[in-house]
Write an enzyme that holds these catalytic residues in place. Structure first.
Site, short mmCIF file in Angstrom:
data_model
loop_
_atom_site.label_atom_id
_atom_site.label_comp_id
_atom_site.label_asym_id
_atom_site.label_seq_id
_atom_site.Cartn_x
_atom_site.Cartn_y
_atom_site.Cartn_z
N GLU A 1 0.80 -1.23 0.00
CA GLU A 1 0.00 0.00 0.00
C GLU A 1 0.83 1.27 0.00
O GLU A 1 0.35 2.32 -0.38
CB GLU A 1 -0.92 0.07 1.22
CG GLU A 1 -1.94 -0.98 1.36
CD GLU A 1 -1.47 -2.09 2.27
OE1 GLU A 1 -0.80 -1.85 3.28
OE2 GLU A 1 -1.77 -3.24 1.95
N ASN A 2 2.05 1.19 0.49
CA ASN A 2 2.85 2.40 0.56
C ASN A 2 3.52 2.75 -0.77
O ASN A 2 4.34 3.66 -0.81
CB ASN A 2 3.87 2.32 1.70
CG ASN A 2 4.81 1.15 1.57
OD1 ASN A 2 4.43 0.09 1.09
ND2 ASN A 2 6.04 1.33 2.00
#
Length: 122
Positions: free
Chosen positions: A40-41
């Site tokens: 997600e980052n």
């Protein structure tokens, strides 16, 4: 649980491994199964987790583990990353949870009073 989750990962899939137990699923995936791991980052093409002394300290997964990259890795901002998640472009997303209700809903994903960078758990 990890062995069962790994059984859902097939060759060629793009898979998001959420914080917590999902990050531990890879050893249970059949050796040699090519998958694209998404974090997600803002990373697509996450490689194996590395120990801190061998890692680029700028490369971490969503859970904060030091990761490597594979040929073809792409980096993008978190807005694009979450757009990828919400748009259905992933083949599979494994979420961590502290508690799951009897019907399978996430019942609790955060310990009250403890810092958590987002949904997920162990």
């Amino acid at each position: 649980m990890l062995k069962r989750a790994a059984a859902d990962i097939s060759s060629g899939m793009t898979v998001n491994l959420g914080i917590g137990l999902p990050t531990e699923v890879l050893p249970y995936v059949s050796p040699g199964t090519p998958v694209c791991l998404h974090s997600e980052n803002g990373i697509a093409g996450v490689g194996p987790v590395l120990c801190p002394e061998n890692a680029d300290r700028n490369l971490i997964d969503a859970g904060g583990a030091y990761v490597s990259i594979i040929p073809g890795t792409a980096f993008f901002n978190s807005a694009v990353s979450f757009a990828i998640v919400r748009s259905g472009r992933l083949d599979l997303s494994l979420l961590g949870a502290f508690q799951v209700a009897a019907n399978g809903d996430l019942a609790n994903w955060k310990i009250p009073g403890k810092f958590s960078p987002g949904m997920g758990g162990r």
